[in-house]
Design a protein around this motif. Sequence first.
Motif, PDB file in Angstrom:
ATOM      1  N   THR A 130       0.792  -1.156   0.097  1.00  0.00           N
ATOM      2  CA  THR A 130       0.099  -0.053   0.061  1.00  0.00           C
ATOM      3  C   THR A 130       1.040   1.185   0.093  1.00  0.00           C
ATOM      4  N   THR A 131       1.904   1.504   0.753  1.00  0.00           N
ATOM      5  CA  THR A 131       2.746   2.554   0.604  1.00  0.00           C
ATOM      6  C   THR A 131       3.464   2.695  -0.604  1.00  0.00           C
ATOM      7  N   LEU A 132       3.858   1.575  -1.427  1.00  0.00           N
ATOM      8  CA  LEU A 132       4.662   1.870  -2.676  1.00  0.00           C
ATOM      9  C   LEU A 132       3.479   2.283  -3.715  1.00  0.00           C
ATOM     10  N   ALA A 133       2.194   1.713  -3.700  1.00  0.00           N
ATOM     11  CA  ALA A 133       1.045   1.913  -4.300  1.00  0.00           C
ATOM     12  C   ALA A 133       0.624   3.332  -4.379  1.00  0.00           C
ATOM     13  N   PHE A 134       0.665   3.811  -3.142  1.00  0.00           N
ATOM     14  CA  PHE A 134      -0.127   5.325  -2.891  1.00  0.00           C
ATOM     15  C   PHE A 134       0.717   6.337  -2.748  1.00  0.00           C
ATOM     16  N   HIS A 135       2.082   5.905  -2.638  1.00  0.00           N
ATOM     17  CA  HIS A 135       3.026   7.148  -2.448  1.00  0.00           C
ATOM     18  C   HIS A 135       3.053   8.317  -3.193  1.00  0.00           C
ATOM     19  N   ASP A 136       3.079   8.083  -4.424  1.00  0.00           N
ATOM     20  CA  ASP A 136       3.203   9.114  -5.306  1.00  0.00           C
ATOM     21  C   ASP A 136       1.869   9.999  -5.340  1.00  0.00           C
ATOM     22  N   GLY A 137       0.592   9.174  -5.569  1.00  0.00           N
ATOM     23  CA  GLY A 137      -0.827   9.882  -5.359  1.00  0.00           C
ATOM     24  C   GLY A 137      -0.710  10.914  -4.079  1.00  0.00           C
ATOM     25  N   LEU A 138      -0.377  10.256  -2.953  1.00  0.00           N
ATOM     26  CA  LEU A 138      -0.345  10.983  -1.733  1.00  0.00           C
ATOM     27  C   LEU A 138       0.457  12.544  -1.738  1.00  0.00           C
ATOM     28  N   LEU A 139       1.782  12.344  -2.475  1.00  0.00           N
ATOM     29  CA  LEU A 139       2.476  13.296  -2.633  1.00  0.00           C
ATOM     30  C   LEU A 139       2.134  14.303  -3.832  1.00  0.00           C
ATOM     31  N   ARG A 140       1.075  13.999  -4.513  1.00  0.00           N
ATOM     32  CA  ARG A 140       0.329  14.772  -5.430  1.00  0.00           C
ATOM     33  C   ARG A 140      -1.024  15.573  -4.639  1.00  0.00           C
ATOM     34  N   SER A 141      -1.507  15.105  -3.644  1.00  0.00           N
ATOM     35  CA  SER A 141      -2.450  15.606  -2.865  1.00  0.00           C
ATOM     36  C   SER A 141      -2.048  16.774  -2.013  1.00  0.00           C
ATOM     37  N   PRO A 142      -2.893  17.896  -1.827  1.00  0.00           N
ATOM     38  CA  PRO A 142      -2.557  18.766  -0.984  1.00  0.00           C
ATOM     39  C   PRO A 142      -2.780  18.557   0.520  1.00  0.00           C
ATOM     40  N   GLY A 143      -3.013  17.254   0.790  1.00  0.00           N
ATOM     41  CA  GLY A 143      -3.416  16.929   2.192  1.00  0.00           C
ATOM     42  C   GLY A 143      -3.140  15.319   2.340  1.00  0.00           C
ATOM     43  N   GLY A 144      -2.364  14.664   1.639  1.00  0.00           N
ATOM     44  CA  GLY A 144      -2.114  13.296   1.503  1.00  0.00           C
ATOM     45  C   GLY A 144      -1.703  12.795   3.042  1.00  0.00           C
ATOM     46  N   ARG A 145      -2.345  11.642   3.318  1.00  0.00           N
ATOM     47  CA  ARG A 145      -1.923  11.168   4.646  1.00  0.00           C
ATOM     48  C   ARG A 145      -1.898   9.627   4.477  1.00  0.00           C
ATOM     49  N   TYR A 146      -1.112   8.946   5.298  1.00  0.00           N
ATOM     50  CA  TYR A 146      -0.846   7.689   4.976  1.00  0.00           C
ATOM     51  C   TYR A 146      -0.770   7.340   6.684  1.00  0.00           C
ATOM     52  N   VAL A 147      -1.920   6.411   7.150  1.00  0.00           N
ATOM     53  CA  VAL A 147      -2.043   6.213   8.635  1.00  0.00           C
ATOM     54  C   VAL A 147      -2.067   4.574   8.743  1.00  0.00           C
ATOM     55  N   LEU A 148      -1.182   4.294   9.653  1.00  0.00           N
ATOM     56  CA  LEU A 148      -0.682   2.987   9.982  1.00  0.00           C
ATOM     57  C   LEU A 148      -1.220   2.737  11.530  1.00  0.00           C
ATOM     58  N   ILE A 149      -2.074   1.700  11.628  1.00  0.00           N
ATOM     59  CA  ILE A 149      -2.159   1.284  13.248  1.00  0.00           C
ATOM     60  C   ILE A 149      -1.363   0.131  13.727  1.00  0.00           C
ATOM     61  N   SER A 150      -0.730   0.588  14.693  1.00  0.00           N
ATOM     62  CA  SER A 150       0.288  -0.280  15.086  1.00  0.00           C
ATOM     63  C   SER A 150      -0.027  -0.908  16.706  1.00  0.00           C
ATOM     64  N   ALA A 151       0.852  -1.229  17.043  1.00  0.00           N
ATOM     65  CA  ALA A 151       0.702  -1.982  18.692  1.00  0.00           C
ATOM     66  C   ALA A 151       1.563  -1.601  19.559  1.00  0.00           C
TER      67      ALA A 151
END
Length: 251
Positions: A130-151
């Motif tokens: 998911t990070t590799l797939a969405f990286h460039d698109g999120l960079l193009r967004s004015p508010g791109g966010r990737y959120v991981l839920i960890s423990a």
Amino acid sequence: MRTDRYTGGLDGAVIAVAGAAGPAGRAVLQRLARAGGHVIAADADAERLAQAVDAARYDAGGADITGEVVDLLDLDGAREWAGRIEKDHGRVDGLVHLVGGWRGSASFAETDLADWDVLHDLLVRTVQRTTLAFHDGLLRSPGGRYVLISAAGASAPTAGNAAYAAAKAAAEAWTLAMGDSFRKLGGEALSAAATVLVIKALVHDEMRAQRPNAKFAGFTDVRDLAEAIADVWNASPQQVNGTRQWLTPRP
């Protein structure tokens, strides 16, 4: 193609949610949609995904939530999904990674390495794709966010949770590396962020009904998790990029 103007925040944001079929997914879908987001849910289980999307859409008053079965172990498939979202909506403004799973043992010596194979797929490889797939698109967004839920266990592994803690730690490191990429490529104009939200475990109403006397100490309610995820879009990228946000006391 969606053409509405978007400058950041949740209103009008186009957000994908991976691993959306469970109780946490339903809460997150509802929260993001109620805030004005266009939410695209994904899971490997078609039946459970349809139920979660229908329930969240109903809870949110018929909000803009759609579902799609995606194999997140297939990098090409993940890239096609990200590209399709951006093509259909004109952009992609977020990916919330809720894909989870747990395997453990009674002691360290009894660890079954087959558990690592399962958790490596669920908790690490899906994050990689998911990070590799969405990286460039999120960079193009004015508010791109990737959120991981960890423990919390990733920071304080216990003897019987070696495979789980190691997988979570690897997923965190991978996500923070994505944040470093955003920082280097964004510079002073940084608009994208990768963030890790750390919990002990999740609790929801069904669990409480099944165990009415349980305290669930340190657990995070799925609705509180959804609120914390929404807050990632309400914060500036400089505040949240490359950070761990703790929703439970640090071990």
